[in-house]
Scaffold this active site. Structure first.
Site, PDB file in Angstrom:
ATOM      1  CD  GLU A 276      -2.550   1.608  -0.051  1.00 31.27           C
ATOM      2  OE1 GLU A 276      -2.509   2.584  -0.478  1.00 31.27           O
ATOM      3  OE2 GLU A 276      -3.455   0.666  -0.376  1.00 31.27           O
TER       4      GLU A 276
ATOM      5  CG  ASP B  57      -6.678   4.771  -8.231  1.00 33.68           C
ATOM      6  OD1 ASP B  57      -7.621   5.214  -7.450  1.00 33.68           O
ATOM      7  OD2 ASP B  57      -5.535   5.102  -8.004  1.00 33.68           O
TER       8      ASP B  57
ATOM      9  CE  LYS C 236     -12.186  13.431 -16.401  1.00 37.56           C
ATOM     10  NZ  LYS C 236     -11.408  14.628 -16.192  1.00 37.56           N
TER      11      LYS C 236
ATOM     12  CB  THR D 153     -13.153  -3.535   0.441  1.00 38.24           C
ATOM     13  OG1 THR D 153     -13.688  -2.871  -0.651  1.00 38.24           O
ATOM     14  CG2 THR D 153     -12.562  -4.859  -0.346  1.00 38.24           C
TER      15      THR D 153
ATOM     16  CG  PHE E 163     -13.327   1.844  -2.797  1.00 44.30           C
ATOM     17  CD1 PHE E 163     -13.085   3.142  -2.976  1.00 44.30           C
ATOM     18  CD2 PHE E 163     -13.704   1.180  -3.949  1.00 44.30           C
ATOM     19  CE1 PHE E 163     -13.231   3.766  -4.500  1.00 44.30           C
ATOM     20  CE2 PHE E 163     -13.691   1.672  -5.475  1.00 44.30           C
ATOM     21  CZ  PHE E 163     -13.496   2.874  -5.210  1.00 44.30           C
TER      22      PHE E 163
END
Length: 231
Positions: free
Chosen positions: A91, A141, A145, A210, A212
């Site tokens: 991490e 991530d 775009k 999780t 997230f």
């Protein structure tokens, strides 16, 4: 091998020279700061040292590399549920390292080690071929775009690198709540002849939800788990 020597590179395609994650600032409470100060030395793996499973964990249990462990909730649950599997959690965000370390200490876990570094770089430079039993990439991530797609971690070069570092039968397990990224994962992993892709994209029962992921589900996102096995 001396610490300042690197693992000899394997004949796999080099990854793109771009960063696949966004650095974010975050605050840590006193308890996590104290955990870092008192306990990090027992569990930390330095980015400039080669992965030596027996030296790190003291046994010959299989080792899984988790790239991007976040705040460590899922890492802790999975490590506690499978004490015979060693986990190296990579991490880049210090608050996440602090939270995971606090959890390791509170639960008394002995099968987790922490790497505060870019997991892909460590996989490239410090992990020997046919070493890992698994690689986990949960909610990287998404870079939604089009002009940023080159920054996505899971691409053909990364998949080839993982295949080289896994033992036969080892697994690559990715999860995302961004459906276009899931389609890319399926495409690039499925195209690599070293892997057999599982057609089931639902969350396996042994992978906890999780923090997230919960936010994404609350927003109506669809979560895909992409699981493949090294031939």
């Amino acid at each position: 091998m001396p610490e300042n020597e690197r693992v000899s590179p394997s004949p796999v395609p080099p990854g793109p020279p771009v960063q696949s994650f966004k650095l974010r600032r975050g605050r840590m409470g006193v308890v996590r700061q104290e955990a870092l100060a008192e306990h990090l030395g027992r569990f930390e793996v330095r980015p400039d040292t080669d992965l030596d499973p027996r030296a790190l964990f003291g046994d010959d249990n299989p080792v899984v590399l988790e790239i991007g462990s976040g705040m460590g909730d899922a890492t802790l649950e999975m490590a506690q549920a499978a004490p015979d599997v060693n986990v190296l959690a990579a991490e880049v965000h210090t608050p996440g390292i602090g939270a995971l370390l606090q959890g390791i200490v509170e639960r008394g876990l002995t099968n987790v080690r922490l790497l505060e570094a870019d997991g892909r770089a460590y996989l490239t430079e410090r992990v020997r071929p046919a070493t890992l039993a698994g690689v986990r990439v949960y909610f990287p991530d998404p870079w939604p775009k089009a002009r940023h797609h080159k920054r996505r971690l899971v691409n053909p070069a990364f998949v080839a690198l993982v295949a080289d570092r896994l033992v036969a039968g080892g697994t690559l397990h990715c999860a995302t709540d961004w459906e276009p990224y899931a389609e890319q994962m399926v495409e690039v992993i499925g195209a690599d002849p070293a892997f057999t892709l599982d057609p089931d994209r639902s969350r396996p029962s042994w992978r906890p939800v999780t923090r997230f992921e919960r936010r994404g589900l609350d927003l109506g996102h669809v979560v895909n788990d992409v699981l493949a096995r090294r031939r």
